[in-house]
Design an enzyme around this catalytic site. Structure first.
Site, PDB file in Angstrom:
ATOM      1  N   ARG A  80       1.004  -0.891  -0.478  1.00 35.88           N
ATOM      2  CA  ARG A  80       0.068   0.236  -0.062  1.00 35.88           C
ATOM      3  C   ARG A  80       1.418   1.393  -0.086  1.00 35.88           C
ATOM      4  O   ARG A  80       0.290   2.460  -0.242  1.00 35.88           O
ATOM      5  CB  ARG A  80      -1.161  -0.171   1.233  1.00 35.88           C
ATOM      6  CG  ARG A  80      -2.494  -0.098   1.370  1.00 35.88           C
ATOM      7  CD  ARG A  80      -2.909  -0.206   2.618  1.00 35.88           C
ATOM      8  NE  ARG A  80      -4.202   0.337   2.217  1.00 35.88           N
ATOM      9  CZ  ARG A  80      -5.416  -0.696   2.612  1.00 35.88           C
ATOM     10  NH1 ARG A  80      -4.386  -2.040   2.923  1.00 35.88           N
ATOM     11  NH2 ARG A  80      -6.110  -0.170   2.597  1.00 35.88           N
TER      12      ARG A  80
ATOM     13  N   ARG B 220     -21.776  -1.503   3.106  1.00 35.20           N
ATOM     14  CA  ARG B 220     -21.153  -2.036   3.630  1.00 35.20           C
ATOM     15  C   ARG B 220     -21.553  -3.553   4.950  1.00 35.20           C
ATOM     16  O   ARG B 220     -21.439  -2.794   5.987  1.00 35.20           O
ATOM     17  CB  ARG B 220     -19.690  -2.166   3.445  1.00 35.20           C
ATOM     18  CG  ARG B 220     -18.939  -3.653   3.379  1.00 35.20           C
ATOM     19  CD  ARG B 220     -17.282  -3.688   2.897  1.00 35.20           C
ATOM     20  NE  ARG B 220     -16.593  -3.127   3.913  1.00 35.20           N
ATOM     21  CZ  ARG B 220     -15.742  -2.451   3.159  1.00 35.20           C
ATOM     22  NH1 ARG B 220     -14.870  -3.380   2.416  1.00 35.20           N
ATOM     23  NH2 ARG B 220     -14.551  -2.116   3.621  1.00 35.20           N
TER      24      ARG B 220
ATOM     25  N   ARG C  32     -18.340  -2.236   9.677  1.00 34.41           N
ATOM     26  CA  ARG C  32     -16.919  -1.768  10.444  1.00 34.41           C
ATOM     27  C   ARG C  32     -16.956  -0.678  10.666  1.00 34.41           C
ATOM     28  O   ARG C  32     -17.083   0.429   9.811  1.00 34.41           O
ATOM     29  CB  ARG C  32     -15.759  -1.806   9.171  1.00 34.41           C
ATOM     30  CG  ARG C  32     -15.932  -3.267   8.709  1.00 34.41           C
ATOM     31  CD  ARG C  32     -14.678  -3.571   7.757  1.00 34.41           C
ATOM     32  NE  ARG C  32     -12.935  -2.238   6.690  1.00 34.41           N
ATOM     33  CZ  ARG C  32     -12.770  -2.803   6.378  1.00 34.41           C
ATOM     34  NH1 ARG C  32     -13.165  -3.214   4.994  1.00 34.41           N
ATOM     35  NH2 ARG C  32     -11.907  -1.791   6.004  1.00 34.41           N
TER      36      ARG C  32
ATOM     37  N   ARG D 208     -10.013   7.783   4.703  1.00 28.29           N
ATOM     38  CA  ARG D 208      -9.278   6.498   3.796  1.00 28.29           C
ATOM     39  C   ARG D 208      -9.150   6.881   1.889  1.00 28.29           C
ATOM     40  O   ARG D 208      -8.017   6.678   1.587  1.00 28.29           O
ATOM     41  CB  ARG D 208      -9.760   5.315   3.764  1.00 28.29           C
ATOM     42  CG  ARG D 208     -10.179   5.001   5.457  1.00 28.29           C
ATOM     43  CD  ARG D 208     -11.321   3.881   5.596  1.00 28.29           C
ATOM     44  NE  ARG D 208     -11.173   2.580   4.339  1.00 28.29           N
ATOM     45  CZ  ARG D 208     -12.288   2.031   4.463  1.00 28.29           C
ATOM     46  NH1 ARG D 208     -13.710   2.482   4.953  1.00 28.29           N
ATOM     47  NH2 ARG D 208     -12.377   0.863   3.735  1.00 28.29           N
TER      48      ARG D 208
HETATM   49  P1  AP5 Z   1     -15.382  -4.985  -0.980  1.00 29.23           P
HETATM   50  O1  AP5 Z   1     -14.657  -6.331  -1.539  1.00 29.23           O
HETATM   51  O2  AP5 Z   1     -15.631  -5.127   0.709  1.00 29.23           O
HETATM   52  O3  AP5 Z   1     -13.688  -3.941  -1.137  1.00 29.23           O
HETATM   53  P2  AP5 Z   1     -12.613  -3.687  -0.732  1.00 29.23           P
HETATM   54  O4  AP5 Z   1     -11.320  -3.154  -2.086  1.00 29.23           O
HETATM   55  O5  AP5 Z   1     -11.531  -4.711  -0.472  1.00 29.23           O
HETATM   56  O6  AP5 Z   1     -12.832  -2.315   0.496  1.00 29.23           O
HETATM   57  P3  AP5 Z   1     -11.774  -2.465   2.145  1.00 29.23           P
HETATM   58  O7  AP5 Z   1     -12.649  -1.219   2.211  1.00 29.23           O
HETATM   59  O8  AP5 Z   1     -11.706  -3.434   2.630  1.00 29.23           O
HETATM   60  O9  AP5 Z   1     -10.282  -2.158   1.418  1.00 29.23           O
HETATM   61  P4  AP5 Z   1      -9.500  -1.258   1.934  1.00 29.23           P
HETATM   62  O10 AP5 Z   1      -8.186  -1.041   1.065  1.00 29.23           O
HETATM   63  O11 AP5 Z   1     -10.323  -0.181   1.950  1.00 29.23           O
HETATM   64  O12 AP5 Z   1      -9.623  -2.170   4.148  1.00 29.23           O
HETATM   65  P5  AP5 Z   1      -8.665  -3.121   3.721  1.00 29.23           P
HETATM   66  O13 AP5 Z   1      -9.135  -4.130   4.970  1.00 29.23           O
HETATM   67  O14 AP5 Z   1      -7.770  -3.769   3.384  1.00 29.23           O
HETATM   68  O15 AP5 Z   1     -16.117  -4.313  -1.248  1.00 29.23           O
HETATM   69  C1  AP5 Z   1     -16.618  -2.906  -1.054  1.00 29.23           C
HETATM   70  C2  AP5 Z   1     -18.126  -3.092  -0.617  1.00 29.23           C
HETATM   71  O16 AP5 Z   1     -18.625  -3.255  -2.012  1.00 29.23           O
HETATM   72  C3  AP5 Z   1     -18.907  -4.272  -0.304  1.00 29.23           C
HETATM   73  O17 AP5 Z   1     -20.324  -4.023   0.305  1.00 29.23           O
HETATM   74  C4  AP5 Z   1     -19.576  -4.935  -1.462  1.00 29.23           C
HETATM   75  O18 AP5 Z   1     -20.164  -6.079  -1.339  1.00 29.23           O
HETATM   76  C5  AP5 Z   1     -19.221  -4.262  -2.649  1.00 29.23           C
HETATM   77  N1  AP5 Z   1     -19.475  -4.264  -4.126  1.00 29.23           N
HETATM   78  C6  AP5 Z   1     -18.365  -5.074  -4.548  1.00 29.23           C
HETATM   79  N2  AP5 Z   1     -18.323  -5.497  -5.712  1.00 29.23           N
HETATM   80  C7  AP5 Z   1     -19.382  -4.406  -6.214  1.00 29.23           C
HETATM   81  C8  AP5 Z   1     -19.945  -4.100  -7.401  1.00 29.23           C
HETATM   82  N3  AP5 Z   1     -19.366  -4.425  -8.881  1.00 29.23           N
HETATM   83  N4  AP5 Z   1     -20.963  -3.706  -7.946  1.00 29.23           N
HETATM   84  C9  AP5 Z   1     -21.665  -3.424  -6.593  1.00 29.23           C
HETATM   85  N5  AP5 Z   1     -20.756  -3.780  -5.091  1.00 29.23           N
HETATM   86  C10 AP5 Z   1     -20.242  -4.169  -5.030  1.00 29.23           C
HETATM   87  O19 AP5 Z   1      -7.804  -2.211   5.520  1.00 29.23           O
HETATM   88  C11 AP5 Z   1      -8.653  -1.117   6.649  1.00 29.23           C
HETATM   89  C12 AP5 Z   1      -7.294  -0.474   6.886  1.00 29.23           C
HETATM   90  O20 AP5 Z   1      -6.257  -1.467   8.073  1.00 29.23           O
HETATM   91  C13 AP5 Z   1      -6.580   0.472   6.413  1.00 29.23           C
HETATM   92  O21 AP5 Z   1      -7.392   1.718   6.254  1.00 29.23           O
HETATM   93  C14 AP5 Z   1      -5.407   0.553   7.340  1.00 29.23           C
HETATM   94  O22 AP5 Z   1      -6.036   1.148   7.869  1.00 29.23           O
HETATM   95  C15 AP5 Z   1      -5.141  -0.741   7.179  1.00 29.23           C
HETATM   96  N6  AP5 Z   1      -4.707  -1.380   6.615  1.00 29.23           N
HETATM   97  C16 AP5 Z   1      -4.564  -2.917   6.077  1.00 29.23           C
HETATM   98  N7  AP5 Z   1      -3.654  -3.135   4.763  1.00 29.23           N
HETATM   99  C17 AP5 Z   1      -2.555  -2.134   5.294  1.00 29.23           C
HETATM  100  C18 AP5 Z   1      -1.237  -1.585   4.862  1.00 29.23           C
HETATM  101  N8  AP5 Z   1      -1.034  -2.972   3.484  1.00 29.23           N
HETATM  102  N9  AP5 Z   1      -0.206  -1.114   4.971  1.00 29.23           N
HETATM  103  C19 AP5 Z   1      -0.992   0.310   6.065  1.00 29.23           C
HETATM  104  N10 AP5 Z   1      -1.960  -0.424   6.641  1.00 29.23           N
HETATM  105  C20 AP5 Z   1      -2.738  -1.372   6.486  1.00 29.23           C
END
Ligand code: AP5
Length: 208
Positions: free
Chosen positions: A88, A122, A155, A166
């Site tokens: 990231r 979500r 969440r 974000r």
């Molecule tokens: P979904 O599939 O859940 O989307 P996503 O891209 O996985 O979204 P996230 O919010 O999980 O990503 P993120 O990167 O912000 O969070 P993460 O958990 O990695 O889909 C979203 C919604 O849309 C769902 O309701 C789904 O049903 C719907 N949907 C999907 N496809 C669709 C479509 N085609 N049409 C309509 N609806 C649809 O990270 C969380 C936190 O962890 C970060 O903010 C950070 O603090 C930390 N973190 C994680 N990784 C790192 C890292 N590598 N380095 C530092 N901090 C980190």
């Protein structure tokens, strides 16, 4: 077939949704840093206690907490891996490059307005990490996970204000990775709007 696939794309672009489908299809291990961190928070581990404040505000967790953890998980994984939410930052991408070669980076391209709509509606399962959307992808029974029967929740970082933060954090820290992987010749951009199945068809084409 590719053996290391990175899923890029802003919060809510569908990395988890598509990553899970792809992992089932290819038999690869999906490694989601977000899921790992949320589990650590739920279990009150040292990592969870350190990460919680950053996550709740929509900030990135410091690189030193993530890089070692992911290196270990990748080393332990047998067969192909799908990296969801890692790297990231450029520092994380450089660290990954020292360990493995990335075969394919998929960038899911979705406009901000749609991202906000997806994230604020979500619902997630704490048991198996399945995700739903109240309108686009609802569970069969309200509030209950189809897959494991878990009680769905919203969440903390899916509230309106945090979502905006974000998206800013994504633009500043993660968007540069699109150019990073383009230069390496492994980037494929996927049009991330449309039905989940149509997007998955594009994803499958990209991995062939
Ligand atoms: P979904 O599939 O859940 O989307 P996503 O891209 O996985 O979204 P996230 O919010 O999980 O990503 P993120 O990167 O912000 O969070 P993460 O958990 O990695 O889909 C979203 C919604 O849309 C769902 O309701 C789904 O049903 C719907 N949907 C999907 N496809 C669709 C479509 N085609 N049409 C309509 N609806 C649809 O990270 C969380 C936190 O962890 C970060 O903010 C950070 O603090 C930390 N973190 C994680 N990784 C790192 C890292 N590598 N380095 C530092 N901090 C980190």
């Amino acid at each position: 077939m590719k053996s290391v696939i990175v899923l890029l794309g802003p919060p809510g672009s569908g990395k988890g949704t598509q990553g899970e489908m792809l992992s089932e299809k290819l038999g690869y291990t999906r490694l989601s840093t977000g899921d790992m961190l949320r589990e650590a928070v739920r279990n009150g581990t040292e990592l969870g206690l350190k990460a919680k404040g950053y996550m709740d505000s929509g900030a990135l967790v410091p690189n030193d907490l993530i890089i070692g953890l992911m290196k270990e998980k990748i080393a332990q994984s047998k067969g192909g891996v799908i990296l969801d939410g890692f790297p990231r930052t450029v520092e994380q991408a450089d660290a990954l490059a020292q360990q493995v070669e990335v075969d394919l980076a998929l960038d899911l391209d979705v406009p901000d307005e749609e991202l906000v709509n997806r994230l604020t509606k979500r619902r997630s399962c704490p048991g198996c990490n399945a995700v739903y959307h109240l309108v686009y992808n609802p569970p069969k029974a309200e509030g209950v996970c189809d897959k494991c029967g878990g009680q769905l929740y919203q969440r903390d970082d899916d509230k309106d204000e945090t979502v905006k933060n974000r998206l800013n954090v994504y633009r500043e820290n993660t968007m540069p990775l699109i150019g990073y992987y383009e230069k390496k010749g492994v980037l494929t951009v996927i049009e991330g709007t449309g039905s989940i199945d149509d997007i998955f068809a594009q994803v499958q084409k990209a991995v062939q």
